[in-house]
Write an enzyme that holds these catalytic residues in place. Structure first.
Site, PDB file in Angstrom:
ATOM      1  N   GLU B 124      -5.240   5.185   3.103  1.00  0.00           N
ATOM      2  CA  GLU B 124      -5.027   5.288   1.658  1.00  0.00           C
ATOM      3  C   GLU B 124      -4.738   6.755   1.396  1.00  0.00           C
ATOM      4  O   GLU B 124      -5.620   7.602   1.583  1.00  0.00           O
ATOM      5  CB  GLU B 124      -6.276   4.768   0.939  1.00  0.00           C
ATOM      6  N   CYS B 161      -8.186   9.417  -6.674  1.00  0.00           N
ATOM      7  CA  CYS B 161      -6.881   9.061  -6.096  1.00  0.00           C
ATOM      8  C   CYS B 161      -5.997   8.378  -7.121  1.00  0.00           C
ATOM      9  O   CYS B 161      -4.785   8.303  -6.946  1.00  0.00           O
ATOM     10  CB  CYS B 161      -7.020   8.211  -4.834  1.00  0.00           C
TER      11      CYS B 161
END
Lengths: 375, 375
Positions: B124, B161
């Site tokens: 990720e 994020c």
């Protein structure tokens, strides 16, 4: 929140040599990609270029008749490695699908991973599909199993990715059975059954040459060649049977490579634990077949664990050739049998390879109520 | 036939810098891997080594108290790139999980693909999480949206994020609305709301340094620095807001890189089609947020298509920070936001990353009737 599946984008599809219909221009991978909503660019296999062109011509007619975009399916051709590499490197390509050799698949998988934008590459590669046959089973059903197995080894002249390339026999001393004698008898039965088989011609001269080179590699690695007849000039290949010890099989990588054609390698293990080491040395296989684990026992459990650790499909009866297109099917296993053990190239789940999820959060009704979930 | 899911094997888990609990030693990736039946070897993040050791100590106590193998969870530490590379190369490792920078994730993904036995690597990575705000929406709700957005940009000092790093405004001339004036007013409102924010300190000095370097890169690439105050010595960073044209954003890769911290880049598009090109230039993002597509229209559909093409999650209200752990969640998108857009690192589907299917054909009852499907 809702979770939708959306198409990945254009798929580069590399045709297989051995299924000119089922895994070529309009085969399973193309069907999966189209069903997922992805356009497809087919790399035709050089083994059947004229057939590929004929099928592609039919596709173009159907697309025109249905008013669909002509670019929904494309076709590229060419002999060298370069054509495939350029296709998988193309910026518009979003995924790759491949059926073929471990070497070719590994090279294309590396290309897919090394792109500026890496993409998923679904390669179905080589597989030796071990059959583990326990002496108690062979003592009662050996003759029938030898006949079935000889038919599976030579089916389609051995050009199946699920061809049983390794037959694992366990010579461990047991109180109630002379395992070594039973296994020797089975090997004799199998040799006889194979001798009676008349394989048809291989699909291409390239495949025939690779088969003969693979058999020569077994002999060179010291395998005991139990059955190796020279075919008459211009005739199909004769079935081949060879034998090695488990220790040799584990020590020599050359013995573990797939030999694509009507051949199989018997591996003799001295114990259950040695047999499990043989499965571990195989590492990954589309299938493992276990004959003789009908009863629950420590041995049965150990073999099931060993088989499930390396295979995408575990069979408990019959032979691995023949792959049903069903919801439960899994055609893909740990490396080197495929590049993505979590995916399958046969069965209902095959189309999932070309989808990705998108979560919609607080989406308006006009969108979530759309039939077909297409915008 | 039955289709079972089996664990892939030992997972190498690379802790994130920004979630010392939720995505570190005992975070989401470790939970997913353990739930799938896989042992885990954690690479501790150098930003919180003492916390990692404390949590690992708790794990060892629990494993001992429960009589579980001590090796179920392991921990490795070390600053250089070498420790992580050696971990992902280890022959016993069967998968990788990573949350962090695009550069670090790409390097480890390449290592995973280049192993003699390639393994899946779930990374990720970086994400700019565009928000597309249409003028009609801003004309009515601009003040409230500016306040919400300023809170989202500075939440956790921007160390999320899903932090909104790009705000895309469309200045296209419309009959009923002066788009440019509305957008200018929103930029002023956002600047004011951001100025009022007091971000707390960043987690590490390394992250603070990277944030300042990223902001400097925007200025160097010619962005109009709308808000850039120098923080007092030893104080947390001040929020940053910059602005560029769509053409600049599309032309300069430096403007499209994630700047991790309390900052956002306004991108002004002259038309809908230019806005869609901006989304395409982003390429991949964990989220895209669309404000103002409540009504079905050609424009709404085009924006939804453009958003779904690049995002794992599309929001139609609110802000992207805050990720619900639910069945529908998708935290992962096309490259460069993740290495596997078909997988998620948050939500119920996260554990599927560490499983692979095995098909059982003609399996005996003793096996198929086992509770828990474990052999």
């Amino acid at each position: 929140m809702q979770r939708w599946s959306v198409p990945l984008g254009p798929v580069a599809m590399f045709s297989a040599s051995n299924f000119p219909f089922a895994f070529s221009v309009l085969g399973g991978d193309t069907a999966s990609a189209l069903a997922a909503g992805c356009p497809v660019v087919v790399k035709a296999h050089t083994g059947h270029l004229q057939l590929s062109n004929r099928v592609f011509g039919l596709i173009q007619q159907v697309l025109a008749a249905q008013g669909l975009p002509a670019g929904l399916v494309g076709l590229v051709q060419g002999g060298g490695r370069d054509v495939g590499v350029r296709l998988i490197r193309h910026p518009a390509i979003a995924a790759g699908a491949f059926t073929g050799s471990t070497q070719g698949g590994a090279a294309l998988a590396a290309e897919a991973a090394a792109r500026p934008r890496p993409i998923p590459f679904y390669g179905e590669l080589g597989s030796v599909n071990p059959i583990v046959a326990l002496p108690a089973k062979l003592a009662t059903d050996g003759a029938a199993l030898a006949t079935n197995l000889a038919g599976s080894i030579t089916l389609g002249c051995g050009q199946f990715c699920t061809n049983p390339g390794v037959i694992l026999l366990i010579d461990e001393v047991q109180p109630d059975i002379d395992a070594k004698a039973v296994n020797d008898a089975f090997v004799a039965q199998l040799t006889e059954a194979l001798t009676a088989q008349q394989p048809h011609a291989m699909l291409t001269t390239v495949m025939r040459g690779a088969f003969e080179a693979g058999v020569a590699q077994w002999a060179q690695a010291g395998a005991d060649m139990l059955l190796q007849e020279t075919a008459a000039a211009g005739q199909p290949p004769r079935p081949v049977l060879a034998q090695v010890s488990a220790l040799e099989f584990i020590a020599k990588a050359a013995l573990r490579e797939e030999v694509f054609g009507p051949s199989s390698l018997i591996v003799r293990a001295a114990s259950l634990s040695q047999a499990l080491q043989v499965l571990q040395a195989v590492g990954g296989s589309l299938t493992v077949t276990l004959w003789g684990v009908e009863q629950d026992s420590d041995k049965s459990r150990a073999l099931v664990r060993g088989a499930m650790a390396i295979a995408g499909r575990v069979l408990f009866a019959g032979v691995p050739t023949g792959v049903a297109v069903t919801a439960a099917q899994q055609h893909g296993g740990p490396w080197p049998s495929s590049t993505r053990p979590e995916s399958t190239s046969v069965g209902d789940a095959a189309l999932a390879r070309f989808l990705r999820p998108v979560c919609l959060q607080d989406a308006p009704a006009w969108l979530t109520e759309r039939a077909g979930r297409r915008v």
